[in-house]
Design an enzyme around this catalytic site. Structure first.
Site, mmCIF file in Angstrom:
data_model
loop_
_atom_site.group_PDB
_atom_site.id
_atom_site.type_symbol
_atom_site.label_atom_id
_atom_site.label_comp_id
_atom_site.label_asym_id
_atom_site.label_seq_id
_atom_site.Cartn_x
_atom_site.Cartn_y
_atom_site.Cartn_z
ATOM 1 C CD GLU A 1 94.071 -39.331 -47.512
ATOM 2 O OE1 GLU A 1 94.023 -40.158 -46.586
ATOM 3 O OE2 GLU A 1 94.047 -38.093 -47.335
ATOM 4 C CB SER B 1 96.782 -42.150 -45.388
ATOM 5 O OG SER B 1 97.891 -41.362 -45.050
ATOM 6 N NE ARG C 1 87.044 -32.811 -46.207
ATOM 7 C CZ ARG C 1 88.320 -33.160 -46.152
ATOM 8 N NH1 ARG C 1 88.821 -33.624 -45.014
ATOM 9 N NH2 ARG C 1 89.120 -33.037 -47.200
ATOM 10 N NE ARG D 1 88.822 -40.196 -39.488
ATOM 11 C CZ ARG D 1 89.804 -40.459 -40.360
ATOM 12 N NH1 ARG D 1 90.104 -39.570 -41.297
ATOM 13 N NH2 ARG D 1 90.461 -41.597 -40.300
ATOM 14 N NE ARG E 1 87.690 -39.344 -49.056
ATOM 15 C CZ ARG E 1 88.463 -38.279 -48.919
ATOM 16 N NH1 ARG E 1 89.653 -38.230 -49.513
ATOM 17 N NH2 ARG E 1 88.067 -37.246 -48.199
#
Length: 423
Positions: free
Chosen positions: A347, A350, A275, A260, A389
């Site tokens: 988070e 999801s 991130r 990403r 994570r």
């Protein structure tokens, strides 16, 4: 993609959904474009019918030996008009499709109304955050002190938002991914898939990453795109297919790198692994009938929760509000894991129900066991979970006063029996 018939039938409801997402009303623009397209389509069909009738007149006149030059001139003129009308219809259709492709999914009525993540609703929590007799460190402090997490080397190799993991931490990340995949395939009925990491543009369009989020994707020079999540290739396995109802639900899972650009995250989470441009994730995808999709959504969320429970991590389940939910989702449950070093929940998974939104973009259907015709499938996707994570959460939750890290029991067999990473 949206069903234009649904917008025609309930334009006020459509605009109300957009308003809940914080967007301006669009039904008037959509319906105006749709009306013009349909008018062009009607005119095109009427002109075609007239041309066919004229062709029959020319044929009849020729059969009688009559002069048809005037009729042929009229037919030539009519052909030019038909071509213009057909081009106009295609242009308006393309404009309508392009507009609809940028509009997010309808929301489930149960989605909480809110403007941002501050308005999300906590549904439940599991486990209490660990109480420390010392000040817990963040993962990058632990990793760097162990000499097993090197951001400087990664920066020399690739720039910011990358990391080099070494030794036991590299193995711990690998162990987490294998553990998660084994849980999902061995206990929850997901079939393991090893998909391509490069896909065609149409595939990203099918799951909704394009055209809306073009800036957050990495493209190659030959027209392919690096996957931002395995949701993209896994969901598109059923694109342009007609499935049999007895074969549903279809459940697949993959452990892949994800890529990403993080175009909208300048200045956020610049330290550590939270991130990054490249990360590992176990992805879960389900394809099912409309009647079963809500049940499948709850099942998928529970499957992701099991991973965190087995690791002994504290987490909570959050119902995303209308202002925070993703583009393609009609309802989303986030799992947020407790990070002791940050002293907050973040988070880690999801789980979203997209209903027929992606299926329409992919033209993915199924044939009901009873009745005629085909229907669009419903698609769901969820992280099962984000490996990087999870590594952060394990490191911070199981850290020791001396800077070492205990290995959760569930991972020790994947670590060759190692019980702790010593300082």
């Amino acid at each position: 993609m949206h069903d234009i018939r649904r917008i025609r039938e309930a334009p006020e409801a459509f605009d109300a959904v957009l308003a809940r997402r914080g967007l301006a009303p669009l039904s008037a623009e959509i319906l105006s474009l749709d009306q013009r397209r349909r008018a062009a389509q009607t005119a095109f069909q009427e002109m075609q019918a007239a041309r066919n009738a004229l062709s029959r007149r020319i044929g009849a006149a020729r059969g009688k030996g009559e002069d048809t030059s005037a009729l042929q001139a009229e037919a030539a003129s009519m052909a030019e008009a038909i071509a213009r009308e057909e081009a106009d219809e295609k242009r308006l259709g393309a404009e309508l499709d392009a507009l609809l492709a940028t509009i997010p999914n309808w929301l489930d009525d149960a989605v909480p109304t809110g403007a941002s993540e501050a308005d999300n609703v906590v549904l439940r929590t599991w486990n209490e955050p660990r109480a420390f007799g010392f000040t817990p460190l963040q993962h990058f402090e632990l990793g760097e002190r162990l000499g097993l997490m090197d951001f400087e080397a990664a920066s020399r190799l690739a720039g910011s938002r990358f990391v080099v993991l070494k030794g036991a931490l590299a193995r711990l990340e690998r162990a987490l991914g294998q553990f998660m995949l084994d849980v999902q395939t061995g206990e929850h009925g997901y079939t393991e898939v090893n998909p391509p990491l490069l896909v065609r543009e149409a595939v990203l369009h099918g799951t909704g990453q394009l055209p809306k989020f073009r800036e957050d994707q990495f493209a190659t020079t030959d027209g392919r795109w690096l996957i931002p999540t395995a949701e993209v290739p896994l969901t598109n396995l059923v694109r342009e297919q007609v499935l049999a109802e007895p074969d549903l639900p279809l459940r697949v899972a993959a452990l892949t790198p994800c890529f990403r650009a993080e175009a909208g995250s300048a200045g956020r989470d610049t330290r550590g692994m939270l991130r990054q441009h490249q990360f590992m994730k176990v992805e879960l995808v389900s394809v099912t009938t409309p009647e079963q999709s809500d049940v499948e959504h709850a099942r998928m969320t529970a499957a992701a929760e099991i991973v965190l429970q087995r690791l002994g991590l504290a987490y909570r389940v959050v119902d995303l509000c209308s202002g925070d939910i993703g583009f393609g989702a009609t309802r989303t449950y986030d799992l947020e894991v407790w990070l002791p070093g940050q002293g907050t929940y973040r988070e880690i998974s999801s789980c979203s129900n997209c209903r027929d939104f992606q299926a329409r973009r992919m033209d993915a259907r199924y044939r009901p066991a009873e009745g005629k015709g085909t229907r669009f499938v419903h698609t769901l996707n969820g992280s099962g979970v984000a490996v990087g994570r999870a590594l952060i959460a394990v490191m911070e939750t199981y850290q020791r006063p001396d800077g070492g890290i205990d290995i959760p029991e569930a991972l020790r067999s994947y670590m060759g029996g190692l019980a702790a990473i010593a300082p």
